[in-house]
Design an enzyme around this catalytic site. Structure first.
Site, PDB file in Angstrom:
ATOM      1  N   GLN A   1       9.932   0.460  14.335  1.00  0.00           N
ATOM      2  CA  GLN A   1       8.964   0.714  13.553  1.00  0.00           C
ATOM      3  C   GLN A   1       8.349   2.358  13.887  1.00  0.00           C
ATOM      4  O   GLN A   1       8.264   3.082  13.042  1.00  0.00           O
ATOM      5  CB  GLN A   1       7.801  -0.265  13.671  1.00  0.00           C
ATOM      6  CG  GLN A   1       7.080  -0.328  12.499  1.00  0.00           C
ATOM      7  CD  GLN A   1       7.858  -0.915  11.185  1.00  0.00           C
ATOM      8  OE1 GLN A   1       8.869  -1.742  11.456  1.00  0.00           O
ATOM      9  NE2 GLN A   1       7.952  -0.285  10.201  1.00  0.00           N
TER      10      GLN A   1
ATOM     11  N   HIS B   1       9.929   5.547  12.409  1.00  0.00           N
ATOM     12  CA  HIS B   1       9.990   5.789  10.941  1.00  0.00           C
ATOM     13  C   HIS B   1       9.091   7.240  10.880  1.00  0.00           C
ATOM     14  O   HIS B   1       9.587   8.193  10.004  1.00  0.00           O
ATOM     15  CB  HIS B   1       9.258   4.952  10.192  1.00  0.00           C
ATOM     16  CG  HIS B   1      10.012   3.728   9.605  1.00  0.00           C
ATOM     17  ND1 HIS B   1      11.089   4.025   8.624  1.00  0.00           N
ATOM     18  CD2 HIS B   1      10.288   2.339   9.981  1.00  0.00           C
ATOM     19  CE1 HIS B   1      11.528   2.874   8.374  1.00  0.00           C
ATOM     20  NE2 HIS B   1      11.039   2.008   9.298  1.00  0.00           N
TER      21      HIS B   1
ATOM     22  N   GLU C   1       1.692  -5.301   7.857  1.00  0.00           N
ATOM     23  CA  GLU C   1       2.830  -5.273   7.043  1.00  0.00           C
ATOM     24  C   GLU C   1       4.020  -6.097   7.371  1.00  0.00           C
ATOM     25  O   GLU C   1       4.620  -6.828   6.460  1.00  0.00           O
ATOM     26  CB  GLU C   1       3.220  -3.491   6.854  1.00  0.00           C
ATOM     27  CG  GLU C   1       4.288  -3.315   5.990  1.00  0.00           C
ATOM     28  CD  GLU C   1       5.038  -2.324   5.944  1.00  0.00           C
ATOM     29  OE1 GLU C   1       5.873  -1.736   4.950  1.00  0.00           O
ATOM     30  OE2 GLU C   1       4.786  -1.447   6.997  1.00  0.00           O
ATOM     31  N   HIS C   2       4.390  -5.888   8.592  1.00  0.00           N
ATOM     32  CA  HIS C   2       5.417  -6.646   9.211  1.00  0.00           C
ATOM     33  C   HIS C   2       4.848  -7.667  10.316  1.00  0.00           C
ATOM     34  O   HIS C   2       4.113  -6.926  11.213  1.00  0.00           O
ATOM     35  CB  HIS C   2       6.775  -5.898   9.688  1.00  0.00           C
ATOM     36  CG  HIS C   2       7.160  -4.968   8.765  1.00  0.00           C
ATOM     37  ND1 HIS C   2       6.831  -3.560   8.676  1.00  0.00           N
ATOM     38  CD2 HIS C   2       8.202  -5.064   7.705  1.00  0.00           C
ATOM     39  CE1 HIS C   2       7.597  -3.013   7.726  1.00  0.00           C
ATOM     40  NE2 HIS C   2       8.316  -3.966   7.177  1.00  0.00           N
TER      41      HIS C   2
ATOM     42  N   ASP D   1      14.176  -5.178   6.349  1.00  0.00           N
ATOM     43  CA  ASP D   1      14.411  -3.887   5.804  1.00  0.00           C
ATOM     44  C   ASP D   1      15.821  -3.471   5.006  1.00  0.00           C
ATOM     45  O   ASP D   1      15.668  -3.177   3.924  1.00  0.00           O
ATOM     46  CB  ASP D   1      14.701  -2.809   7.074  1.00  0.00           C
ATOM     47  CG  ASP D   1      13.302  -2.381   7.394  1.00  0.00           C
ATOM     48  OD1 ASP D   1      12.074  -2.741   6.925  1.00  0.00           O
ATOM     49  OD2 ASP D   1      13.007  -1.692   8.294  1.00  0.00           O
TER      50      ASP D   1
ATOM     51  N   HIS E   1     -19.153 -12.493 -34.066  1.00  0.00           N
ATOM     52  CA  HIS E   1     -18.082 -13.532 -33.500  1.00  0.00           C
ATOM     53  C   HIS E   1     -18.278 -14.780 -33.915  1.00  0.00           C
ATOM     54  O   HIS E   1     -17.692 -15.812 -34.124  1.00  0.00           O
ATOM     55  CB  HIS E   1     -18.601 -13.736 -31.930  1.00  0.00           C
ATOM     56  CG  HIS E   1     -17.912 -12.445 -31.181  1.00  0.00           C
ATOM     57  ND1 HIS E   1     -18.073 -11.149 -31.336  1.00  0.00           N
ATOM     58  CD2 HIS E   1     -16.827 -12.431 -30.217  1.00  0.00           C
ATOM     59  CE1 HIS E   1     -17.278 -10.323 -30.502  1.00  0.00           C
ATOM     60  NE2 HIS E   1     -16.542 -11.306 -29.746  1.00  0.00           N
TER      61      HIS E   1
END
Length: 425
Positions: free
Chosen positions: A255, A258, A323-324, A357, A416
C-alpha cells in the site's frame, strides 16, 4: 509503536484526515480556475493546460481506435493472459450485481414499481503519473459495460512520449472502450463534465486520481454524477500470533508504494509481531524500486498498535473505517462478523490485498478516508439510475383519497388536495 487506547485513536484520526487543511483551499481555487478555463475555451484549454502540466501538446486529443488494437497486439502473451483472466473474473462478479426491476401490486390493484436504466454516457478517468493502471481500466469499464452504458469516454494522461501507457490502452481494447483521450488532471474532469468540441459531456464520471482530480470531481458533482471522492489509498492489517512478519511487512509496503500519502497500519495482539515487522520492512526496502515513496509513506503515515485482544483491534479498525482491511488471524471469518466499517475485507493469510486490486472480482475502487462508514465500492449501480413507477386505478384513488387530502391540507397545499377531489367529483 503505540498501545491501544486514546493515543492510538488520536493517531488514527490524524491519519484519516491527512489530506485536510488550509492547503486544500489554495488547491480548490486553482482547480476552479482550470474548470472555468475549459468551460470557456474547450479544446484549446485542454491543449494549453496539458502542455503546461505534462509538457505535451496532445493534438489530436483522441487516440485512434487502431492504436488501441495495436497496443493489445503488442502486449506480451503472458500479460494478455493475465488481463483476460482479470477481465473474466471482474465481468462475472459484476454481472451478478445487476439489480432487477421491481413490480408490485398494491392492495387496491394499483401498480407500484422501480425500473433500472443505464446512463447514456460514462466518463472513465484512469490515472497515470507514478504508475500505470490497466487494472483501473477494467474496474471502471466492466461495470459500465455490464450496466448497459452505450458510450464510454476514457481519459488518461499522456506520458513523456505523448501517449498513455501501452498496457492501459491494451486494457481499454480488451474492455471494449473505443473512445480514449490523452488528457488528465482537473482539465480532463472539466471536459467530461461540460463537454468540448472533441469530447462529449457525460452523465457519470468514475475513476480515482490525484488531489486535483478529486477536487475537480467534487466541484462538478451535481452537474454530473460521480462514483466517489477517492483519497489516498490505505490498508489496515489486523494480525495475531499466527501472522508471519515478512508477509505483514510486504502487505503494508504494497500500500505504501502507491503514494507518499498512502497509509499502512498494523493492529496486532502480538508484541513479537509488532517488533519483527519493522525489521522485515527494513530488509524488504533494500533495493526496492519504489523505496523513496514507500519509505516516506511509512514514516509519515505508517502505524503499529498493540492491543490486548481482537475485540479492541476490531473496535479501533471500525473507528478508522479502512479502505482495505486484512484479517491475518487464526479465525478471520469470525472476526469479520465483528467488523462494521470497511471498504473491502481480505480474509486470512492466503488473501493479500493485491488479489483484490487486480482480479479477485469485486471492484477495487473503494471508499477512503473514513467514508466506508457510509459508502461502498464502485459497482454496476454507479452507472444505473432507477425510476419509480406508480399507476393508480379509480378504486385505489378512492380508497386513499381521504388520507391524501388530509395530508395535503396539513401542509397548506390546497391544489394538491384539489387535484384529488376533482378526479373523484
Amino acid at each position: 509503536m503505540l498501545r491501544g487506547g486514546e493515543a492510538a485513536l488520536q493517531r488514527l484520526e490524524a491519519i484519516a484526515s491527512r489530506t485536510d487543511g488550509a492547503r486544500l483551499h489554495d488547491e480548490e481555487r486553482r482547480v476552479a480556475a482550470i474548470l472555468e478555463q475549459v468551460r470557456r475555451e474547450g479544446d484549446a484549454a485542454l491543449l494549453d493546460l496539458t502542455e503546461r502540466f505534462d509538457g505535451i501538446r496532445p493534438d489530436p486529443l483522441r487516440i485512434p481506435i487502431e492504436q488501441l488494437q495495436q497496443a493489445w497486439e503488442a502486449t506480451p502473451a503472458d500479460l494478455q493472459d493475465a488481463l483476460r483472466l482479470a477481465h473474466e473474473r471482474i465481468l462475472s462478479f459484476h454481472r451478478a450485481q445487476m439489480p432487477r426491476d421491481l413490480a408490485l401490486q398494491g392492495p387496491h390493484g394499483e401498480r407500484l414499481g422501480r425500473r433500472w436504466r443505464p446512463v447514456e454516457r460514462a466518463g472513465l478517468y484512469v490515472p497515470g503519473g507514478r504508475a500505470s493502471y490497466p487494472s483501473t481500466v477494467l474496474m471502471n469499464a466492466v461495470p459500465a459495460r455490464v450496466a448497459g452504458v452505450e458510450r464510454l469516454v476514457m481519459v488518461t494522461p499522456p506520458g513523456p512520449d505523448g501517449m498513455p501507457n501501452a498496457t492501459v490502452l491494451a486494457a481499454a481494447h480488451l474492455a471494449g472502450v473505443e473512445e480514449v483521450y490523452r488528457i488528465g488532471g482537473a482539465q480532463a474532469i472539466a471536459a467530461l463534465a461540460w463537454g468540448t468540441e472533441s469530447i462529449p459531456r457525460v452523465d457519470v464520471i468514475s475513476g480515482p486520481g490525484n488531489l486535483w482530480v478529486t477536487l475537480a470531481k467534487k466541484a462538478v458533482y451535481g452537474r454530473v454524477g460521480i462514483d466517489s471522492l477517492a483519497g489516498p489509498s490505505e490498508v489496515l492489517v489486523i494480525a495475531d500470533h499466527t501472522a508471519r512478519p515478512e508477509q505483514v511487512a510486504a502487505d503494508l509496503m504494497a500500500q505504501a508504494e502507491h503514494d507518499p500519502l498512502a497509509a499502512a497500519i498494523l493492529i496486532t495482539t502480538s508484541e513479537a509481531l509488532a517488533t519483527a515487522v519493522p525489521i522485515a520492512i527494513a530488509a524488504q526496502l533494500e533495493n526496492h524500486p519504489r523505496a523513496a515513496i514507500t519509505r516516506q509513506a511509512l514514516e509519515e503515515w505508517g502505524l503499529i498498535v498493540v492491543c490486548d485482544d481482537l475485540t479492541e483491534a476490531a473496535s479501533l479498525s471500525d473507528r478508522f473505517a479502512p479502505e482495505h482491511l486484512e484479517l491475518l488471524v487464526e479465525d478471520p471469518e469470525a472476526l469479520a462478523e465483528h467488523i462494521q466499517h470497511a471498504g473491502a475485507i481480505f480474509l486470512g493469510p492466503w488473501t493479500p490485498e493485491a488479489v483484490g486490486d487486480y482480479l479477485a472480482g469485486p471492484n477495487h475502487t473503494l471508499p477512503t478516508s473514513g467514508t466506508a462508514r457510509f459508502a461502498g465500492a464502485l459497482s454496476v449501480e454507479t452507472f444505473l439510475r432507477h425510476t419509480s413507477l406508480i399507476g393508480f386505478n379509480r378504486a385505489a384513488l378512492e380508497a386513499t383519497a381521504p388520507a391524501v387530502v388530509r395530508l395535503a391540507e396539513s401542509e397548506g397545499l390546497h391544489s394538491h388536495a384539489e387535484s384529488v377531489r376533482r378526479r373523484l367529483a
